[in-house]
Design an enzyme around this catalytic site. Sequence first.
Site, PDB file in Angstrom:
ATOM      1  CG  ASP B 215     -34.384  73.626  34.044  1.00 34.43           C
ATOM      2  OD1 ASP B 215     -33.920  74.727  34.058  1.00 34.43           O
ATOM      3  OD2 ASP B 215     -35.445  73.333  33.334  1.00 34.43           O
ATOM      4  CD  GLN B 218     -39.318  79.374  34.511  1.00 36.02           C
ATOM      5  OE1 GLN B 218     -39.682  80.367  35.019  1.00 36.02           O
ATOM      6  NE2 GLN B 218     -39.205  79.256  33.186  1.00 36.02           N
ATOM      7  CE  LYS B 241     -36.537  80.365  30.616  1.00 41.54           C
ATOM      8  NZ  LYS B 241     -37.649  80.642  29.674  1.00 41.54           N
ATOM      9  CB  CYS B 381     -40.923  73.785  26.164  1.00 34.92           C
ATOM     10  SG  CYS B 381     -40.873  75.158  24.643  1.00 34.92           S
TER      11      CYS B 381
END
Lengths: 147, 425
Positions: B215, B218, B241, B381
């Site tokens: 993932d 970020q 993002k 989340c």
Amino acid sequence: MQLQQMYQEIILDHYKNPHGRGLRDPFDAESHQINPTCGDEVTLRVSLDGETVRDVSYDGQGCSISQASTSVLTDLVVGRPIGEAFKKMDAFVELMQGRGQVEPDEDVLEDGIAFAGVAKYPARVKCALLGWMAFKDAVARSEGAKA
Amino acid sequence: MTTTATPLDVATVRADFPILGRTVREGKRLVYLDSGATSQRPRQVLDAERAFLETANAAVHRGAHQLAEEATDAYEGARQKIADFVGVDYGEIVFTKNATEGVNLVAYAMGNASTSGPEAERFRIGPGDEIVVTEMEHHANLVPWQQLAARTGATLRWFGVTDEGRLDLSNLDELVNARTKVVAFTHQSNVLGTVNPVRSLADAARAVGALTVLDACQSVPHGPVDLHALGVDFAVFSGHKMLGPSGIGVLYGRRELLETLPPFLTGGSMIEMVQMAKSTFAPPPARFEAGVPMTSQAVALGAAVDYLNAIGMDRIAAHEHALTEAALRGLAEIPGVRIVGPLEVVDRGGAVSFVVDGIHAHDAGQVLDSLGVAVRVGHHCAWPLHRRMDAAATVRASFYLYNTPAEVDALVDAVREAQNFFGVS
């Protein structure tokens, strides 16, 4: 300041000194409600005496709005017939979903009128209704258990 | 991190973001500290999307008219830009609706492998197999794996998190073993800011023949990321993002894997040949892009990559590093504030989550909002992580290239104000 409109003294008082808090026995039904967006939760028990709400007891963790509104709930419904309690609930829900356009009736909602400012913040309406949803669900469960 | 890059000029950057000039809540200057949830978009990105729609809009990969050609070129050109941006090849980039869909694509495709041909053998998963995740995952990199385990009979396991907010790798050898089929983990926690040791986890997974799914939501927006160098098999990140539009995400898959991975969504565009009773599928990446794709969003995401490249990811990382350091220092000085995540800015990105004693995160966030400071409140989340860190909910400030040291000060002041308001200071 807008903030004071939302956090009325009445709300902060109920938050700091909640009425009826703590889970008590005996009870007829219990409901656990969660606000999935923030993780706030409440466990609420109702004890009925025929058609009258004998006691509402609850525990949970959450923001000042959710905790204070559950505290106000106990003031409004304990000792009253279920039908009357539900009328108050309907009035509170209408107030909260009114986006600040609904004029609350103090005779019906008592301290609950302090939440009128919260209705202007859509993200917080769920907080104010958390305990009420638990109450509605618990009453439905107790009636289901009897049927 | 490089220290040689010249600092970025925040004032110039901010001028590209019209929304940062607005006021909120009765005239307060907007202090936008919620880029971890979604970033704002510069004019260059908005203009690119509009220019595409005004000059070249058409359904891509269909039609032989000039607009269809130009639209297809723009769409595929964006794919190339994004591939270059994360150090991978053109054909290894799949556009999805969002990063969540990217994780689901891999999870469902693995589930579909049981009814696919022998070429999909390595993706098959069933009873006795193990899927490994971590306790710090966003729900998007947890729930799809729970569901895959439930559908296939595989077992879900996970790395724990230390009190400091780092991955607990003490049982790595036991957790990643011959039964492991997938290791799915975040590059940078959206709550803690923790940057995980991707390369060593990927090496451990490869050593036992397990696939890795990263993932990167970020990390990719906030610093240089080379997915080939990291050695992961799959990675996902989202457009919104990283200064791009919502409605588009990116899945990276190592070429040899995408070539044999079964499809997830099926329909138009993703086929090779269709008969009434059966079909064969196109090579990747088309195999994973069923239906008319999100074209203007891809073009705008390409423009976002251009924008980020022009500034330089090293400089963006250095800028956020300084902001994060200042925020941690400022918040740590306030009695009653507890940072949830590493306190030192080592292997740590710009998400700063905290709790304020005596004030629920919702209430703190409301005071911050009344002062114009936009933060995220709740569990972001990552509910299991919050339980682990003993926090029902946190306030999260997250930084990006357009944030300033003055905005960090505004955050710290606003937290003090919240304490005053609720009488807990």
